[in-house]
Write a protein that holds these residues in place. Structure first.
Motif, PDB file in Angstrom:
ATOM      1  N   THR A 168       0.832  -1.198   0.000  1.00  0.00           N
ATOM      2  CA  THR A 168       0.000   0.000   0.000  1.00  0.00           C
ATOM      3  C   THR A 168       0.869   1.252   0.000  1.00  0.00           C
ATOM      4  N   TYR A 169       0.254   2.342  -0.409  1.00  0.00           N
ATOM      5  CA  TYR A 169       0.894   3.647  -0.284  1.00  0.00           C
ATOM      6  C   TYR A 169      -0.151   4.647   0.179  1.00  0.00           C
ATOM      7  N   THR A 170       0.310   5.752   0.737  1.00  0.00           N
ATOM      8  CA  THR A 170      -0.600   6.811   1.176  1.00  0.00           C
ATOM      9  C   THR A 170      -0.143   8.146   0.603  1.00  0.00           C
ATOM     10  N   VAL A 171      -1.110   9.013   0.343  1.00  0.00           N
ATOM     11  CA  VAL A 171      -0.838  10.405  -0.026  1.00  0.00           C
ATOM     12  C   VAL A 171      -1.745  11.291   0.815  1.00  0.00           C
ATOM     13  N   GLN A 172      -1.294  12.520   1.032  1.00  0.00           N
ATOM     14  CA  GLN A 172      -2.032  13.460   1.864  1.00  0.00           C
ATOM     15  C   GLN A 172      -2.709  14.511   0.980  1.00  0.00           C
ATOM     16  N   ASP A 173      -3.959  14.835   1.308  1.00  0.00           N
ATOM     17  CA  ASP A 173      -4.635  15.944   0.636  1.00  0.00           C
ATOM     18  C   ASP A 173      -5.180  16.899   1.696  1.00  0.00           C
ATOM     19  N   ASP A 189      -5.127   9.551   2.156  1.00  0.00           N
ATOM     20  CA  ASP A 189      -5.735   8.582   1.237  1.00  0.00           C
ATOM     21  C   ASP A 189      -4.831   7.358   1.177  1.00  0.00           C
ATOM     22  N   THR A 190      -5.388   6.201   1.482  1.00  0.00           N
ATOM     23  CA  THR A 190      -4.631   4.952   1.464  1.00  0.00           C
ATOM     24  C   THR A 190      -5.026   4.136   0.242  1.00  0.00           C
ATOM     25  N   ARG A 191      -4.019   3.712  -0.517  1.00  0.00           N
ATOM     26  CA  ARG A 191      -4.268   2.953  -1.745  1.00  0.00           C
ATOM     27  C   ARG A 191      -3.562   1.596  -1.669  1.00  0.00           C
ATOM     28  N   THR A 192      -4.216   0.585  -2.206  1.00  0.00           N
ATOM     29  CA  THR A 192      -3.622  -0.747  -2.283  1.00  0.00           C
ATOM     30  C   THR A 192      -3.164  -1.020  -3.701  1.00  0.00           C
ATOM     31  N   VAL A 193      -1.918  -1.442  -3.830  1.00  0.00           N
ATOM     32  CA  VAL A 193      -1.360  -1.814  -5.131  1.00  0.00           C
ATOM     33  C   VAL A 193      -1.378  -3.343  -5.211  1.00  0.00           C
ATOM     34  N   VAL A 194      -2.049  -3.879  -6.226  1.00  0.00           N
ATOM     35  CA  VAL A 194      -2.120  -5.325  -6.441  1.00  0.00           C
ATOM     36  C   VAL A 194      -1.438  -5.645  -7.763  1.00  0.00           C
ATOM     37  N   LEU A 195      -0.285  -6.242  -7.679  1.00  0.00           N
ATOM     38  CA  LEU A 195       0.478  -6.591  -8.878  1.00  0.00           C
ATOM     39  C   LEU A 195      -0.117  -7.836  -9.526  1.00  0.00           C
ATOM     40  N   PRO A 196      -0.454  -7.788 -10.803  1.00  0.00           N
ATOM     41  CA  PRO A 196      -0.912  -9.008 -11.486  1.00  0.00           C
ATOM     42  C   PRO A 196       0.193 -10.067 -11.470  1.00  0.00           C
ATOM     43  N   ASP A 197      -0.199 -11.331 -11.453  1.00  0.00           N
ATOM     44  CA  ASP A 197       0.788 -12.406 -11.465  1.00  0.00           C
ATOM     45  C   ASP A 197       1.742 -12.234 -12.640  1.00  0.00           C
ATOM     46  N   GLY A 198       3.037 -12.393 -12.373  1.00  0.00           N
ATOM     47  CA  GLY A 198       3.995 -12.261 -13.466  1.00  0.00           C
ATOM     48  C   GLY A 198       5.432 -12.277 -12.987  1.00  0.00           C
ATOM     49  N   MET A 199       6.333 -12.057 -13.928  1.00  0.00           N
ATOM     50  CA  MET A 199       7.756 -11.924 -13.630  1.00  0.00           C
ATOM     51  C   MET A 199       8.123 -10.446 -13.679  1.00  0.00           C
ATOM     52  N   TYR A 252       4.453  -0.210 -12.290  1.00  0.00           N
ATOM     53  CA  TYR A 252       3.082  -0.539 -11.898  1.00  0.00           C
ATOM     54  C   TYR A 252       2.616   0.348 -10.746  1.00  0.00           C
ATOM     55  N   LEU A 253       3.533   0.740  -9.871  1.00  0.00           N
ATOM     56  CA  LEU A 253       3.185   1.707  -8.829  1.00  0.00           C
ATOM     57  C   LEU A 253       2.717   3.009  -9.477  1.00  0.00           C
ATOM     58  N   GLN A 254       3.445   3.483 -10.471  1.00  0.00           N
ATOM     59  CA  GLN A 254       3.053   4.714 -11.165  1.00  0.00           C
ATOM     60  C   GLN A 254       1.714   4.539 -11.889  1.00  0.00           C
ATOM     61  N   PHE A 255       1.510   3.370 -12.489  1.00  0.00           N
ATOM     62  CA  PHE A 255       0.239   3.074 -13.150  1.00  0.00           C
ATOM     63  C   PHE A 255      -0.921   3.186 -12.158  1.00  0.00           C
TER      64      PHE A 255
END
Length: 325
Positions: free
Chosen positions: A59-64, A69-79, A88-91
């Motif tokens: 997860t990452y958080t940003v302040q407004d 705001d807390t966001r969860t990053v879920v990486l699709p299965d892969g290499m 993917y974090l930037q995406f």
């Protein structure tokens, strides 16, 4: 010696291409017999990040202007290598409108993963989110509905990376439950791995065959270790320099089951079922010396010289899996 071949026709359905069964034409007595791997041809096709491995979320958080705001990053299965993870974090930040836009149209992100080869580590950088006035002075603007549709924070606050879910922390070399700090000093914060990154948690596969009597191994069925020296998706052509025979438990067999195990000794998911594993069985009556698969015609003196000179190219401890950082 006798040869048996496991290939895609032996792959057991619904076992993630990790289990192969060879059926003998007739029952065979393997009392006193031994088996060794002769050749392995398969594609490097097992992922380093997946839901099954439990290492695909953080997860990452940003302040407004309203709060955090807390966001969860879920990486699709892969290499993935580290630059892929950062992309993917930037995406995800773009999908959540957690970025700013410069006057030239470039996107500004407030956290990143990079490789620090000098420190043998993965570095996390977090950046201060500007106030409205600071963004205006820089000619930076928010995207539509940026930062949850709220204004920028009243005070500078760095984005945060939080590694409290699953084992993604091991991929980038951080302790369990690690999180970056939320500084209000308006500066860039950098953090380094505190443990060795395991970018590929399964850098080698263990080959196990049923019925093996190896009292020195746990599990006792392991007969070989396979480490890819090619890039992801490329063909692995493994040929041991010398047969490493392991005895069977005494008895009569109708079939043999071969299984690929990860470093945690559990079956691993292999994406590509196209494979050929050639094994040789040495009966108790066979008198042939235990010679390598590629040196069957080598004389004793040549063999001694070969063994003396042998210096198989073993990957350096500093060489990460071909998936790389």
């Amino acid at each position: 010696m006798r040869t048996i071949i496991f290939n895609s026709s032996n792959v057991v359905a619904e076992r993630n291409n990790t289990t192969l069964v060879y059926n003998f034409p007739n029952s065979v007595d393997l009392t006193g017999a031994s088996i060794a791997v002769s050749n392995v041809f398969m594609y490097y096709s097992w992922y380093n990040i997946s839901a099954a491995l439990g290492n695909n979320t953080f997860t990452y958080t940003v302040q407004d202007s309203v709060g955090t705001d807390t966001r969860t990053v879920v990486l699709p299965d892969g290499m993935y290598n580290i630059s892929d993870i950062n992309s993917y974090l930037q995406f995800t930040m773009i999908a959540n409108n957690d970025y700013l836009i410069t006057s030239t149209g470039s996107y500004v992100y407030f956290a990143e993963f990079i490789v620090n080869p000098t420190r043998y580590a993965i570095q996390i950088n977090t950046y201060s989110i500007p106030t409205v006035a600071q963004a205006a002075a820089l000619s930076w603007t928010q995207p539509s509905a940026g930062f949850a549709g709220n204004s920028l924070p009243a005070t500078n606050t760095n984005a945060r990376i939080i590694l409290t879910t699953g084992t993604f922390n091991l991929i980038i070399g951080y302790a369990t439950s690690f999180s970056t700090t939320a500084s209000t000093a308006g500066t860039t914060l950098s953090f380094l791995s505190s443990i060795t990154p395991q970018v590929q948690p399964n850098p080698n596969l263990l080959i196990a065959i049923t019925g093996i009597d190896n009292k020195y191994s746990n599990p006792s069925t392991i007969i070989y270790s396979l480490s890819p020296t090619v890039g992801f998706g490329e063909l692995i052509n493994e040929r041991p320099a010398q047969f490493n025979f392991n005895k069977f438990l005494a008895g009569t067999y109708n079939q043999l089951t071969l299984q690929f195990l990860g470093t945690n000794l559990q079956p691993i998911t292999i994406q590509d079922p196209n494979m050929t594993i050639i094994c040789v069985i040495q009966d108790r009556d066979d008198k042939m010396d235990d010679i390598g698969s590629g040196v069957a015609s080598t004389s004793s003196s040549q063999m001694q010289q070969l063994l003396t000179r042998s210096g198989a190219a073993v990957p350096s401890r500093m060489s990460f899996p071909r998936s790389g950082f």
